[in-house]
Design a protein around this motif. Structure first.
Motif, PDB file in Angstrom:
ATOM      1  N   SER A   1       0.839  -1.189   0.000  1.00 43.07           N
ATOM      2  CA  SER A   1       0.000   0.000   0.000  1.00 43.07           C
ATOM      3  C   SER A   1       0.881   1.247   0.000  1.00 43.07           C
ATOM      4  CB  SER A   1      -0.909  -0.014   1.217  1.00 43.07           C
ATOM      5  OG  SER A   1      -0.184   0.263   2.386  1.00 43.07           O
ATOM      6  N   ALA A   2       0.272   2.359  -0.285  1.00 44.29           N
ATOM      7  CA  ALA A   2       1.000   3.631  -0.286  1.00 44.29           C
ATOM      8  C   ALA A   2       1.521   3.956   1.113  1.00 44.29           C
ATOM      9  CB  ALA A   2       0.095   4.745  -0.794  1.00 44.29           C
ATOM     10  N   ALA A   3       0.719   3.634   2.137  1.00 41.96           N
ATOM     11  CA  ALA A   3       1.156   3.904   3.511  1.00 41.96           C
ATOM     12  C   ALA A   3       2.399   3.083   3.856  1.00 41.96           C
ATOM     13  CB  ALA A   3       0.026   3.602   4.498  1.00 41.96           C
ATOM     14  N   ARG A   4       2.404   1.807   3.486  1.00 46.54           N
ATOM     15  CA  ARG A   4       3.576   0.960   3.750  1.00 46.54           C
ATOM     16  C   ARG A   4       4.803   1.469   3.010  1.00 46.54           C
ATOM     17  NH1 ARG A   4       2.236  -5.438   4.068  1.00 46.54           N
ATOM     18  NH2 ARG A   4       1.238  -5.326   6.089  1.00 46.54           N
ATOM     19  N   ALA A   5       4.628   1.860   1.766  1.00 51.63           N
ATOM     20  CA  ALA A   5       5.750   2.372   0.982  1.00 51.63           C
ATOM     21  C   ALA A   5       6.312   3.639   1.621  1.00 51.63           C
ATOM     22  CB  ALA A   5       5.304   2.642  -0.453  1.00 51.63           C
ATOM     23  N   THR A   6       5.448   4.508   2.105  1.00 50.74           N
ATOM     24  CA  THR A   6       5.889   5.744   2.754  1.00 50.74           C
ATOM     25  C   THR A   6       6.647   5.441   4.036  1.00 50.74           C
ATOM     26  OG1 THR A   6       4.034   6.951   1.808  1.00 50.74           O
ATOM     27  CG2 THR A   6       5.104   7.933   3.740  1.00 50.74           C
ATOM     28  N   VAL A   7       6.117   4.550   4.848  1.00 48.19           N
ATOM     29  CA  VAL A   7       6.782   4.180   6.096  1.00 48.19           C
ATOM     30  C   VAL A   7       8.140   3.549   5.809  1.00 48.19           C
ATOM     31  CG1 VAL A   7       6.653   2.652   8.109  1.00 48.19           C
ATOM     32  CG2 VAL A   7       4.674   4.023   7.454  1.00 48.19           C
ATOM     33  N   MET A   8       8.226   2.725   4.768  1.00 52.30           N
ATOM     34  CA  MET A   8       9.504   2.109   4.416  1.00 52.30           C
ATOM     35  C   MET A   8      10.520   3.171   4.008  1.00 52.30           C
ATOM     36  SD  MET A   8      11.477  -0.435   4.274  1.00 52.30           S
ATOM     37  CE  MET A   8      10.308  -1.650   4.771  1.00 52.30           C
ATOM     38  N   GLU A   9      10.084   4.163   3.235  1.00 51.31           N
ATOM     39  CA  GLU A   9      10.984   5.253   2.857  1.00 51.31           C
ATOM     40  C   GLU A   9      11.487   5.990   4.097  1.00 51.31           C
ATOM     41  OE1 GLU A   9      12.193   6.264  -0.204  1.00 51.31           O
ATOM     42  OE2 GLU A   9      11.265   4.494  -1.070  1.00 51.31           O
ATOM     43  N   TRP A  10      10.585   6.286   5.022  1.00 52.35           N
ATOM     44  CA  TRP A  10      10.987   6.954   6.267  1.00 52.35           C
ATOM     45  C   TRP A  10      11.999   6.101   7.027  1.00 52.35           C
ATOM     46  CZ3 TRP A  10       5.496   8.370   8.470  1.00 52.35           C
ATOM     47  CH2 TRP A  10       4.955   9.418   7.723  1.00 52.35           C
ATOM     48  N   TYR A  11      11.715   4.805   7.133  1.00 58.93           N
ATOM     49  CA  TYR A  11      12.615   3.888   7.854  1.00 58.93           C
ATOM     50  C   TYR A  11      14.002   3.881   7.213  1.00 58.93           C
ATOM     51  CZ  TYR A  11      14.732  -0.452   9.406  1.00 58.93           C
ATOM     52  OH  TYR A  11      15.614  -1.371   9.894  1.00 58.93           O
ATOM     53  N   MET A  12      14.057   3.770   5.902  1.00 56.34           N
ATOM     54  CA  MET A  12      15.349   3.727   5.213  1.00 56.34           C
ATOM     55  C   MET A  12      16.128   5.021   5.435  1.00 56.34           C
ATOM     56  SD  MET A  12      15.573   0.787   4.089  1.00 56.34           S
ATOM     57  CE  MET A  12      15.466  -0.372   2.774  1.00 56.34           C
ATOM     58  N   LYS A  13      15.462   6.149   5.336  1.00 56.03           N
ATOM     59  CA  LYS A  13      16.150   7.433   5.553  1.00 56.03           C
ATOM     60  C   LYS A  13      16.661   7.557   6.981  1.00 56.03           C
ATOM     61  CE  LYS A  13      13.808  10.121   2.030  1.00 56.03           C
ATOM     62  NZ  LYS A  13      12.816  11.151   1.733  1.00 56.03           N
ATOM     63  N   ARG A  14      15.842   7.155   7.932  1.00 52.66           N
ATOM     64  CA  ARG A  14      16.214   7.328   9.340  1.00 52.66           C
ATOM     65  C   ARG A  14      17.252   6.311   9.824  1.00 52.66           C
ATOM     66  NH1 ARG A  14      11.112   9.477   8.890  1.00 52.66           N
ATOM     67  NH2 ARG A  14      10.796  11.417  10.008  1.00 52.66           N
ATOM     68  N   THR A  15      17.394   5.207   9.129  1.00 48.40           N
ATOM     69  CA  THR A  15      18.418   4.219   9.525  1.00 48.40           C
ATOM     70  C   THR A  15      19.610   4.238   8.577  1.00 48.40           C
ATOM     71  OG1 THR A  15      17.323   2.425   8.305  1.00 48.40           O
ATOM     72  CG2 THR A  15      16.764   2.676  10.659  1.00 48.40           C
ATOM     73  N   GLY A  16      19.637   5.161   7.647  1.00 50.88           N
ATOM     74  CA  GLY A  16      20.725   5.241   6.679  1.00 50.88           C
ATOM     75  C   GLY A  16      22.087   5.435   7.313  1.00 50.88           C
ATOM     76  N   SER A  17      22.182   6.298   8.325  1.00 51.49           N
ATOM     77  CA  SER A  17      23.484   6.520   8.965  1.00 51.49           C
ATOM     78  C   SER A  17      23.944   5.267   9.712  1.00 51.49           C
ATOM     79  CB  SER A  17      23.441   7.727   9.900  1.00 51.49           C
ATOM     80  OG  SER A  17      22.471   7.543  10.903  1.00 51.49           O
ATOM     81  N   LEU A  18      23.007   4.524  10.314  1.00 46.08           N
ATOM     82  CA  LEU A  18      23.364   3.260  10.964  1.00 46.08           C
ATOM     83  C   LEU A  18      23.842   2.258   9.921  1.00 46.08           C
ATOM     84  CD1 LEU A  18      23.481   1.418  13.463  1.00 46.08           C
ATOM     85  CD2 LEU A  18      21.071   0.862  13.042  1.00 46.08           C
ATOM     86  N   HIS A  19      23.144   2.164   8.800  1.00 41.45           N
ATOM     87  CA  HIS A  19      23.534   1.259   7.720  1.00 41.45           C
ATOM     88  C   HIS A  19      24.949   1.604   7.238  1.00 41.45           C
ATOM     89  CE1 HIS A  19      22.149  -0.699   3.648  1.00 41.45           C
ATOM     90  NE2 HIS A  19      23.171  -1.313   4.175  1.00 41.45           N
ATOM     91  N   LYS A  20      25.210   2.870   7.026  1.00 42.46           N
ATOM     92  CA  LYS A  20      26.527   3.321   6.564  1.00 42.46           C
ATOM     93  C   LYS A  20      27.614   2.939   7.581  1.00 42.46           C
ATOM     94  CE  LYS A  20      28.844   7.543   5.062  1.00 42.46           C
ATOM     95  NZ  LYS A  20      28.680   8.983   4.849  1.00 42.46           N
ATOM     96  N   TYR A  21      27.361   3.190   8.854  1.00 43.12           N
ATOM     97  CA  TYR A  21      28.331   2.872   9.916  1.00 43.12           C
ATOM     98  C   TYR A  21      28.580   1.365  10.004  1.00 43.12           C
ATOM     99  CZ  TYR A  21      30.211   2.189  14.598  1.00 43.12           C
ATOM    100  OH  TYR A  21      30.969   1.780  15.670  1.00 43.12           O
ATOM    101  N   LEU A  22      27.509   0.571  10.008  1.00 43.57           N
ATOM    102  CA  LEU A  22      27.663  -0.886  10.105  1.00 43.57           C
ATOM    103  C   LEU A  22      28.388  -1.449   8.883  1.00 43.57           C
ATOM    104  CD1 LEU A  22      24.241  -1.906  11.659  1.00 43.57           C
ATOM    105  CD2 LEU A  22      26.433  -1.611  12.820  1.00 43.57           C
ATOM    106  N   ASN A  23      28.164  -0.848   7.721  1.00 45.36           N
ATOM    107  CA  ASN A  23      28.890  -1.274   6.527  1.00 45.36           C
ATOM    108  C   ASN A  23      30.381  -1.047   6.668  1.00 45.36           C
ATOM    109  OD1 ASN A  23      27.350  -2.353   4.139  1.00 45.36           O
ATOM    110  ND2 ASN A  23      25.995  -0.784   4.947  1.00 45.36           N
TER     111      ASN A  23
END
Length: 177
Positions: A1-23
Motif C-alpha cells: 500500500s501507499a502507507a507501507r511504501a511511505t513508512v519504508m521510505e521513512w525507515y530507510m532514511k532514518r536508519t541510513g546513517s546506521l547502515h553506513k556505519y555498520l557497513n
C-alpha cells in the motif's frame, strides 16, 4: 500500500546513517565478503532513499523477542551478517550473564546495548542468552524496557541473482521479472 511504501521510505532514511556505519565495520572485518555484498547491493538496491554506501539488501528489527539458538539458513552461506544490539534489559539467568552464544564454537560473547557483532549467520548457530526487561524508570525515556536488535544481512538467493549484475540492474530490469 501507499502507507507501507511511505513508512519504508521513512525507515530507510532514518536508519541510513546506521547502515553506513555498520557497513564500514563489516568492510573492515570481512573485506572480501563485503566486496561481494557491495556489488550485489549496487545491483539490487530497491529504494533510492537507502544509503549509497550500503552493502546489505535485507534488514530485520528484532523487537523484544527472546532469540533461541538458530542458524539463518536462508542467508548466504559464507556470507556475513551484522547486528546492532540495544535496549534496557538484564539477564534472566541465575548466573546473571547476558550475551550472544555460539554453540558451534563453544563461545559466549558479551553483547551489551550499543554493541555490534559481525559473523556468518548461515554457517554458525547463534542465540541470545535469555533476558528480561529492566524495571521501568519514571520519565527515563519514551522507549519501554526490553531488548531490540537491528540485523543487516543478505539472503543467499538474492546474492546468487545479483552478484554478477551491474549497478542499478534490479530497478532497470524489474529484478528479472
Amino acid at each position: 500500500s501507499a502507507a507501507r511504501a511511505t513508512v519504508m521510505e521513512w525507515y530507510m532514511k532514518r536508519t541510513g546513517s546506521l547502515h553506513k556505519y555498520l557497513n564500514a565495520l563489516a568492510e573492515a572485518s570481512f573485506p572480501d565478503e563485503w566486496k561481494r555484498n557491495r556489488k550485489a547491493y549496487e545491483a539490487g538496491q530497491w529504494t533510492r532513499s537507502d544509503t549509497r554506501q550500503g552493502g546489505f539488501l535485507a534488514r530485520a528489527i528484532v523487537w523484544k523477542l527472546q532469540v533461541d539458538v538458530h542458524r539463518d539458513s536462508q542467508d548466504e552461506p559464507g556470507g556475513i551478517c551484522i547486528c546492532f544490539n540495544g535496549g534496557s534489559y538484564m539477564s534472566a539467568e541465575k548466573r546473571g550473564r547476558t550475551g550472544i552464544v555460539f554453540p558451534d564454537l563453544g563461545l559466549i560473547f558479551e553483547y551489551p546495548p550499543g554493541a555490534v557483532i559481525v559473523f556468518r549467520s548461515a554457517d554458525l548457530y547463534h542465540g541470545i542468552i535469555p533476558w528480561k526487561p529492566t524495571p521501568e524508570l519514571p520519565n527515563h525515556n519514551s522507549l519501554t524496557p526490553g531488548r531490540f536488535s537491528y540485523v543487516f544481512f543478505n539472503q543467499g538467493r538474492a546474492m546468487d541473482v545479483l552478484s554478477d549484475k551491474p549497478a542499478g540492474w534490479g530497478r532497470k530490469n524489474a529484478f528479472g521479472r
